[in-house]
Design a protein around this motif. Structure first.
Motif: not given
Length: 527
Positions: A24-27, A84-87, A94-97, A193-195
């Motif tokens: 959660s913190i990493g996300t 979770l790994a795929v997300l 997503a963040v890169y774009f 807001l990801q994911p």
């Protein structure tokens, strides 16, 4: 503490509670900084109010991500961890774009993803993207897969997830006064807001596409009222924006040929959307609607017109005609054409195709891709590279916007050449009344306010993404234009009316002498 002890600490089994906290913190830290940056810049609160809002959103995000991580891992075990790994990887993309192209991951963006060919998507691949995904996506994904976890009991599941839900509800109650602000900014907040941005909007798009699988709504029957030989060539431009056309006052000579071509009418126009699927639908439908009505080529074909669709693009709504040809199919029929293919292939053999038609009425639709990013410099032959130096991609152009504009303006020069050649071809066909119509599906951003390309929601999009070129030429004596619609420049302090894309449908019915209850004279360019 020795190395062995440290290794055991790092690789030892941890509780699902700790694992969910880490994920959660990493996300939050890796994928949602643009979200909080938007909140900080757009909240109208005082400093302390803004800090309280950001803190509240932080707690809510941590609690929701914790709860979903716990539930997915407890219920699905290894499958949940794979998810979770795929997300994590998709989050990184997503963040890169978002950071690189200033996009918002809303339903429009997801629909664009679904309607993008590999040949275009591969243009976005770069070392910057791969390195970002490796560090910010793949490494967290490996942690989700490889970290040993003690799942725990159902009682702990209820305690921790129930507690997280209680925190979310409590924080929401404390921020009830922010409901209006959140509602006003829901598109932007949800798109950053990801994911959740792409997860929720993917479900929305899939649901919408499922609803659209129904048969299109047929229009009332029409009939052709004369036997005059008439042809209309409709050219649907891709990402062509009005601001860079010399015909609209742009200082560069991007239309050296069309500006000398007699009889070209220039219209002020806006698109109904900022992406191809909706923009091309609006061009082909009789009115602005979310429903799928019978489209221009389908209706003309059913009425008895000889219709041909040639495309180097994609994303158009369903086309139901006999002759639908892609650029690769056209190239295969012309052995002397070699790679790379440019949009001139769509215009090849057009005169022979029209003159060989067994019918009096012909409609040809050319769906081009001439100004589509991110690699504008790949869209035209090198002899049209008038403005130099050029950026080879949008990503490169971010460092030098002038080079990106050079590449884009070269695509407009190439469009100018193609349209001028088409008009000359039609002029030579003296046995036919003929018309050429060019209109773009949407516009394009070229770095204004840090925004690139297109696809922003209409209420957020800059005018460069929806102010489009709309050009019409007809052969002598074909139709009389309405007197006030076409004005290349304002006169006597009066601005020309701004037309919408639906003028195409009704104007083409007029040109092809189709009498129909679906025809709206007020939306035709001609008397």
């Amino acid at each position: 503490m020795g190395f062995g002890q440290i290794k055991r600490k790092l690789t030892g089994r941890i509780s699902l509670f700790v694992f969910s906290c880490i994920v959660s913190i990493g996300t939050l830290l890796l994928y949602n900084i643009p979200f909080f940056n938007y909140v900080a810049q757009n909240s109208n609160e005082t400093l302390w109010g803004k800090l309280f809002l950001i803190a509240s959103l932080t707690v809510v995000m941590l609690a929701v991500n914790f709860m979903m991580t716990y539930l997915a891992t407890w219920l699905l075990r290894m499958v949940g961890r794979i998810l979770l790994a795929v997300l994590s990887v998709i989050n990184a993309v997503a963040v890169y774009f978002i950071i690189t192209y200033s996009v918002i991951i809303d339903a429009t963006t997801i629909e664009n993803v679904f309607n993008t060919r590999y040949s275009e998507a591969s243009a976005f691949f770069s070392w910057g993207l791969w390195l970002f995904v490796l560090g910010v996506g793949l490494l967290p994904a490996l942690y989700c897969l490889l970290q040993p976890v003690v799942v725990g009991t159902a009682r702990k599941l209820g305690i921790w997830c129930g507690g997280a839900l209680a925190v979310v509800l409590a924080i929401a109650a404390m921020n009830i006064s922010q409901t209006l602000w959140i509602t006003q900014h829901d598109t932007e907040l949800g798109g950053l807001l990801q994911p959740w941005s792409y997860v929720v909007n993917t479900f929305r798009v899939v649901s919408s596409q499922h609803d659209e699988q129904a048969e299109e709504i047929l229009l009332p029957d029409g009939k052709i009222t004369d036997h005059e030989k008439a042809v209309v060539v409709l050219v649907i431009g891709e990402s062509a924006r009005k601001a860079n056309f010399q015909l609209y006052g742009y200082q560069r000579d991007t239309n050296p040929l069309l500006s000398r071509q007699q009889g070209v009418h220039v219209y002020e126009a806006t698109s109904c959307a900022t992406y191809t699927t909706a923009g091309s639908k609006a061009i082909l439908e009789p009115k602005n609607t979310d429903d799928l009505y019978e489209l221009l080529p389908n209706y003309a074909f059913r009425t008895g017109v000889d219709v041909s669709w040639r495309t180097s693009n994609w994303g158009e709504p369903p086309i139901h005609i006999d002759e639908y040809l892609t650029d690769t199919e056209l190239a295969a029929a012309a052995p002397d054409v070699s790679e790379p293919l440019y949009d001139a292939i769509l215009f090849r053999g057009l005169r022979q195709r029209i003159e060989s038609s067994p019918k009096d009425k012909v409609l040809v639709i050319l769906h081009t891709s001439t100004s589509h990013g991110p690699r504008y410099a790949d869209k035209y032959p090198k002899e049209f590279e008038v403005y130099k130096p050029v950026a080879n991609s949008v990503e490169e152009g971010q460092k030098n916007v002038g080079m990106l504009v050079n590449a884009y303006d070269n695509t407009i020069r190439y469009t100018d050449f193609l349209l001028d050649s088409l008009i000359n071809t039609l002029q030579a066909m003296t046995d036919w009344k003929s018309a050429m119509i060019f209109i773009s599906d949407h516009g394009e951003s070229l770095g204004e306010k840090g925004i690139f390309m297109h696809g922003l929601p209409m209420r957020l999009a800059p005018k460069t993404q929806y102010e489009i070129p709309f050009l019409v030429w007809t052969s002598d004596g074909f139709r009389r234009y309405k007197p006030t619609a076409s004005q290349p420049s304002p006169s006597a302090g009066q601005l020309p009316p701004v037309l919408e894309q639906h003028y195409i449908f009704h104007s083409v019915l007029n040109l092809l002498s189709i009498q129909s209850p679906a025809y709206d004279e007020s939306l035709s360019l001609f008397e």
